[in-house]
Design an enzyme around this catalytic site. Structure first.
Site, PDB file in Angstrom:
ATOM      1  CD  GLU A 105      -2.751   0.794   2.709  1.00 57.95           C
ATOM      2  OE1 GLU A 105      -3.616   1.626   2.857  1.00 57.95           O
ATOM      3  OE2 GLU A 105      -2.352  -0.036   3.560  1.00 57.95           O
ATOM      4  CE  LYS A 150      -7.545   0.848   3.493  1.00 59.41           C
ATOM      5  NZ  LYS A 150      -5.988   1.570   4.208  1.00 59.41           N
ATOM      6  CB  CYS A 161      -4.283  -2.282   4.211  1.00 60.03           C
ATOM      7  SG  CYS A 161      -3.309  -2.832   5.950  1.00 60.03           S
TER       8      CYS A 161
END
Length: 298
Positions: free
Chosen positions: A45, A119, A153
């Site tokens: 990331e 995300k 994540c």
């Protein structure tokens, strides 16, 4: 299929230094002949900008236009050189709206942008500058890789840490309407360990983190899918602005009946390339139980 995770310690705001480090690690692997016939290279990331920006003002100089900034350009160059797909995380600003996202871009071996994923579930650090992606998670056909699910994540955690633990939003996304064969998560996942503990045992696996990741994929373990499911955790390591990252990048396979095996895994402090040929047998078996309520750190 041969996949690789580049686990290293990028520093916040040091784009050129991070590029040099990533290039050095890749060139060393190339010189050893390890990257021949590579299908997919995954980076962490926000791999080249660093992750732990304290606020919007700090990250603004490093925001990159959608699939047109220096991280995407780096990925294109590497993809064409290695003749491999490349997925890299970057801080995105959409030119038309000025909206900001924590994103990954995936490019083909010819340098074509195939996927730009934003995300869905933001961690506290993201919330200081980014918006949630308009589409929840990614799942689709990626030319040359097949059907893939991708997340970043915090996506594997309960939404805002407020959704029920057993909602398993991302894991269930990987199962609907049918189990997806290949899952990839680009990460900047923290550890509970201190920097001295990690430095004392850089090749040691962060067992708590690995167990937590497995828990968040419990629905896949119970799915009893007819085909094996491969999950790639591409994390970073090192320290940045007082936080410590977990490393422990892993490629695992979930088999029919929920048996989980690890192809290979990196240590919590190792800066190197994790290379896995999915045609080869996994190295380790993992014992898993029913999900608990352990807190997680994205």
């Amino acid at each position: 299929m041969k996949v690789a995770c580049l686990q290293f310690n990028p520093q916040v705001g040091d784009f050129q230094g991070n590029v040099v480090k990533a290039n050095t690690l890749l060139r060393d692997a190339e010189e050893r002949g390890e990257l021949q016939n590579l299908s997919w290279l995954l980076l962490p990331e926000m791999a080249l900008t660093g992750y732990n920006f304290p606020n919007l003002a700090a990250i603004t100089p490093f925001l990159e236009p959608t699939t047109a900034g220096p991280s995407t350009n780096w990925a294109r160059e590497v993809a064409m050189r290695l003749k491999s797909h490349v997925t890299i995380g970057y801080p995105e600003i959409e030119p038309a709206t000025s909206r900001r996202y924590n994103s990954t871009v995936t490019v083909s071996p010819t340098g074509e942008v195939l996927v730009n994923y934003r995300k869905s579930f933001l961690y506290y650090t993201d919330e200081t500058w980014a918006s949630e992606g308009p589409e929840r998670f990614f799942r689709g056909q990626v030319n040359g890789l097949g059907e893939v699910a991708m997340g970043i994540c915090m996506d594997i955690n309960p939404h805002k840490f407020l959704a029920p633990w057993t909602a398993f939003e991302f894991a269930n996304h990987c199962l609907q309407p049918t189990p997806v064969p290949l899952v990839a998560i680009n990460m900047a996942w923290l550890t509970r360990l201190g920097p001295e503990e990690v430095a004392a045992d850089p090749k040691g696996v962060d067992a708590e983190t690995l167990a937590y990741w497995l828990e968040r994929f419990y629905p896949l373990l119970k799915a009893n899918a007819d085909m094996p499911l491969t999950v790639i955790f591409a994390n970073r390591c090192g320290t940045e602005g007082g936080v410590v990252y977990a490393g422990t990048s892993t490629v695992m396979r979930i088999e029919k009946g929920g048996s989980t095996k690890i192809f290979d895994i990196l240590g919590q402090g190792e800066e190197r390339l994790l290379l896995v040929d999915l045609k080869e047998p996994p190295k380790f078996a993992v014992t898993t139980g029913p999900p608990g309520q352990a807190p997680g750190q994205p």
